[in-house]
Design an enzyme around this catalytic site. Structure first.
Site, PDB file in Angstrom:
ATOM      1  N   GLU A   1      10.242   1.184   8.348  1.00 26.18           N
ATOM      2  CA  GLU A   1      10.057   0.870   6.835  1.00 26.18           C
ATOM      3  C   GLU A   1       8.478   0.356   6.666  1.00 26.18           C
ATOM      4  O   GLU A   1       8.142  -0.782   6.984  1.00 26.18           O
ATOM      5  CB  GLU A   1      10.999  -0.492   6.848  1.00 26.18           C
ATOM      6  CG  GLU A   1      11.419  -0.840   5.525  1.00 26.18           C
ATOM      7  CD  GLU A   1      10.422  -1.443   4.708  1.00 26.18           C
ATOM      8  OE1 GLU A   1       9.334  -0.844   4.125  1.00 26.18           O
ATOM      9  OE2 GLU A   1      10.488  -2.888   4.689  1.00 26.18           O
TER      10      GLU A   1
ATOM     11  N   ARG B   1      17.807  -2.686   1.085  1.00 28.08           N
ATOM     12  CA  ARG B   1      16.727  -2.204   1.832  1.00 28.08           C
ATOM     13  C   ARG B   1      17.429  -2.127   3.112  1.00 28.08           C
ATOM     14  O   ARG B   1      17.507  -0.881   3.910  1.00 28.08           O
ATOM     15  CB  ARG B   1      15.552  -3.106   1.755  1.00 28.08           C
ATOM     16  CG  ARG B   1      14.641  -2.737   2.921  1.00 28.08           C
ATOM     17  CD  ARG B   1      13.626  -4.011   3.146  1.00 28.08           C
ATOM     18  NE  ARG B   1      12.669  -3.861   4.323  1.00 28.08           N
ATOM     19  CZ  ARG B   1      13.117  -4.450   5.773  1.00 28.08           C
ATOM     20  NH1 ARG B   1      14.129  -4.810   5.592  1.00 28.08           N
ATOM     21  NH2 ARG B   1      12.236  -4.311   6.603  1.00 28.08           N
TER      22      ARG B   1
ATOM     23  N   GLY C   1       6.482  -0.637  13.623  1.00 30.49           N
ATOM     24  CA  GLY C   1       6.600  -1.839  12.780  1.00 30.49           C
ATOM     25  C   GLY C   1       7.919  -2.581  12.532  1.00 30.49           C
ATOM     26  O   GLY C   1       8.371  -2.669  11.490  1.00 30.49           O
TER      27      GLY C   1
ATOM     28  N   GLU D   1      -0.256   3.029  16.738  1.00 29.74           N
ATOM     29  CA  GLU D   1      -1.219   4.151  16.887  1.00 29.74           C
ATOM     30  C   GLU D   1      -2.148   3.892  18.178  1.00 29.74           C
ATOM     31  O   GLU D   1      -2.594   4.939  18.591  1.00 29.74           O
ATOM     32  CB  GLU D   1      -2.076   4.574  15.691  1.00 29.74           C
ATOM     33  CG  GLU D   1      -3.039   3.352  15.224  1.00 29.74           C
ATOM     34  CD  GLU D   1      -2.082   2.266  14.266  1.00 29.74           C
ATOM     35  OE1 GLU D   1      -2.780   2.046  13.347  1.00 29.74           O
ATOM     36  OE2 GLU D   1      -0.822   2.236  14.393  1.00 29.74           O
TER      37      GLU D   1
ATOM     38  N   GLU E   1      -0.810  -1.151   1.097  1.00 31.06           N
ATOM     39  CA  GLU E   1      -1.085  -1.499   2.530  1.00 31.06           C
ATOM     40  C   GLU E   1      -1.297  -0.496   3.485  1.00 31.06           C
ATOM     41  O   GLU E   1      -1.865  -0.662   4.662  1.00 31.06           O
ATOM     42  CB  GLU E   1       0.278  -2.104   3.294  1.00 31.06           C
ATOM     43  CG  GLU E   1       1.104  -3.527   2.419  1.00 31.06           C
ATOM     44  CD  GLU E   1       2.181  -4.069   3.127  1.00 31.06           C
ATOM     45  OE1 GLU E   1       2.686  -4.745   2.348  1.00 31.06           O
ATOM     46  OE2 GLU E   1       2.323  -3.880   4.401  1.00 31.06           O
TER      47      GLU E   1
HETATM   48  N1  LIG Z   1       7.160  -2.151   4.276  1.00 30.83           N
HETATM   49  C1  LIG Z   1       5.879  -2.958   4.423  1.00 30.83           C
HETATM   50  N2  LIG Z   1       5.029  -2.795   3.221  1.00 30.83           N
HETATM   51  N3  LIG Z   1       5.798  -3.483   5.449  1.00 30.83           N
HETATM   52  C2  LIG Z   1       6.761  -4.080   6.259  1.00 30.83           C
HETATM   53  C3  LIG Z   1       6.559  -3.737   7.565  1.00 30.83           C
HETATM   54  C4  LIG Z   1       5.632  -4.315   8.466  1.00 30.83           C
HETATM   55  C5  LIG Z   1       5.824  -4.633   9.752  1.00 30.83           C
HETATM   56  O1  LIG Z   1       5.407  -3.984  10.673  1.00 30.83           O
HETATM   57  C6  LIG Z   1       4.346  -4.011  11.377  1.00 30.83           C
HETATM   58  N4  LIG Z   1       3.230  -3.266  11.506  1.00 30.83           N
HETATM   59  C7  LIG Z   1       2.748  -2.709  10.267  1.00 30.83           C
HETATM   60  N5  LIG Z   1       1.679  -1.728  10.744  1.00 30.83           N
HETATM   61  C8  LIG Z   1       1.995  -1.720  12.116  1.00 30.83           C
HETATM   62  C9  LIG Z   1       1.121  -0.975  13.050  1.00 30.83           C
HETATM   63  N6  LIG Z   1       0.250   0.032  12.838  1.00 30.83           N
HETATM   64  N7  LIG Z   1       1.573  -1.061  14.526  1.00 30.83           N
HETATM   65  C10 LIG Z   1       2.588  -2.142  14.814  1.00 30.83           C
HETATM   66  N8  LIG Z   1       3.284  -2.784  13.787  1.00 30.83           N
HETATM   67  C11 LIG Z   1       2.788  -2.608  12.531  1.00 30.83           C
HETATM   68  C12 LIG Z   1       3.948  -5.461  10.440  1.00 30.83           C
HETATM   69  O2  LIG Z   1       3.202  -6.464  11.493  1.00 30.83           O
HETATM   70  C13 LIG Z   1       5.082  -5.901   9.863  1.00 30.83           C
HETATM   71  O3  LIG Z   1       5.834  -6.785  11.086  1.00 30.83           O
END
Ligand SMILES: N=C(N)NC/C=C/[C@H]1O[C@@H](n2cnc3c(N)ncnc32)[C@H](O)[C@@H]1O
Length: 418
Positions: free
Chosen positions: A195, A105, A129, A181, A204
């Protein structure tokens, strides 16, 4: 729906309200519609309860129900995104360690940056993220973007700022804490990298955040990384898993424990099995991309229900225990005609932390070379719990040989997780 539980009485059944529709599969599951009032007689497990609706009893998924009347106001406080639990889990190192330890990855994202380093010069990038900021720091180390907005909603962001300073990236990388967002940026971005892929690609539903940010902050002609995503499915054998969870009860220590097999089916084969490692020779047919997502045109409303068809031709006789799913994402080059980078989580690629997802049928089916397994898969997003979905599989088996000329039909609904 008459079953042996008919006569089992219980102290005082609890009235519950259905928060969304549920279509039961198997003879002992009860279907209901959003708003139905059910009487819960036995909370036989945390996931499945024995309930009654209009005089008919059966198993219902506990997560689809909320207490009736009295506790009404409590559940309205439940966050459908479960942000506290979700971002709480990303505030600790466990998941970041798992993702960073996933070489396949992480190297794929590094390769994307490396192979586009010239075109990234003076570009504005958002890493949605960003977690510990690894992708953002790849950008700062391997290319010369004008700025990378590293957006992270969890408390990890504070440490990410330290890592950025520790690695002399603070000139380029700006860490912003908050939901991507909801944050404000001083400018639009040229590249939106993230990612976001979950088990079975969408679990998720972080992808919703990626689409909202695309629509708000990606400039006209900007680039999405990944650019596209595909969910792949294959009918498979799962001998060892079946032996471990079902055949085990046939003769443990010389005793016959087969009366437990219906419970085993309920407990072990109702939900998909995450982190399943399928061997290439477990595949009964060639795999098929059943869902393809274009990250430039995909809309949030499309995520409610995504459907894909499949037609498999059995290549070798064997036992059809279930379906295995995985995903592949592609990163288009910033240079026209440049090489596309691929991250493939399937059995013929380097294993990733996602591995694959196994959907076990209620009972195995013998299939023979030439048989056709066709049908469809539907990902229904949970209308209440917005990070969850159900995966519904419908299949027909048309025999290639005359002896079993009848067409076998099946369907099964897998909650993931609510
Ligand atoms: N690949 C998968 N499944 N997850 C890995 C990615 C997850 C990471 O992205 C952050 N993240 C997820 N959604 C958001 C968002 N809307 N805004 C800011 N940060 C976010 C989470 O806190 C994790 O650190």
């Amino acid at each position: 729906m008459q079953t042996e539980k008919e006569d089992e009485d219980d102290a005082s059944p609890q009235e519950c309200v259905a928060m969304s529709d549920f279509t039961g599969s198997g003879s002992d599951q009860l279907s209901f519609s959003c708003g139905d009032k059910l009487l819960v007689h036995i909370k036989s497990s945390s996931d499945w309860w024995w309930a009654e609706l209009r005089g008919v009893r059966g198993y219902v998924p506990a997560s689809y129900l909320r207490p009736g009347d009295a506790e009404e106001e409590d559940t309205s406080l439940e966050d459908p995104w479960q942000d506290e639990e979700y971002f709480g889990s990303y505030g600790t190192l466990r998941l970041h360690l798992e993702m960073l330890s996933d070489k396949s990855r992480t190297e794929a994202y590094r390769q994307v940056i490396l192979s586009n380093s010239a075109s990234l010069r003076n570009k504005v990038v958002m890493d949605l993220g960003c977690g510990t900021g690894i992708i953002s720091m790849f950008c700062a180390q391997l290319a010369q973007p004008s700025v990378v907005y590293a957006v992270e909603a969890s408390s990890m962001a504070e440490y990410t700022r330290q890592l950025v300073r520790q690695n002399n990236c603070e000139e380029v990388v700006t860490v912003l804490q908050g939901r991507a967002e909801e944050i404000e940026l001083p400018e639009q971005v040229d590249v939106l990298v993230s990612e976001w892929m979950g088990n079975c690609l969408l679990f998720e539903f972080m992808v919703e955040s990626v689409l909202l940010v695309r629509d708000r902050w990606l400039r006209e002609g900007g680039v999405m990384w990944p650019s596209s995503a595909a969910l792949t499915l294959v009918p498979c054998q799962a001998d060892s898993y079946y032996a471990e969870k079902m055949a085990f009860w046939e003769q443990p220590y010389g005793l016959d424990f087969t009366p437990l097999q219906p419970l085993a089916q309920q407990e072990f084969f109702t939900k998909p099995k995450f982190s399943h490692l399928i061997e290439p020779n477990d595949c009964l047919t060639a795999p098929c991309d059943v869902i393809c997502l274009d990250m430039y045109t995909l809309q949030v409303k499309d995520l409610e229900e995504i459907k894909g068809q499949f037609h498999f031709c059995v290549e070798k006789s064997g036992v059809f225990h279930g379906f295995t799913a995985w995903f592949t994402v592609h990163f288009e080059s910033l240079e026209t005609g440049g090489a596309t980078v691929e991250l493939n989580t399937g059995p013929n690629s380097e294993p990733t932390h996602w591995k694959q997802t196994l959907f076990m049928l209620d009972r195995p089916i013998s299939v023979y070379a030439g048989d056709l397994i066709s049908g469809n898969i539907v990902l229904y997003r949970n209308p209440v719990w917005r990070r969850h979905m159900t995966v519904t599989l419908h299949w027909n088996i048309n025999s290639a040989t005359e002896e079993t000329d009848n067409c076998q039909v099946g369907t099964k609904v897998f909650p993931m997780w609510r």
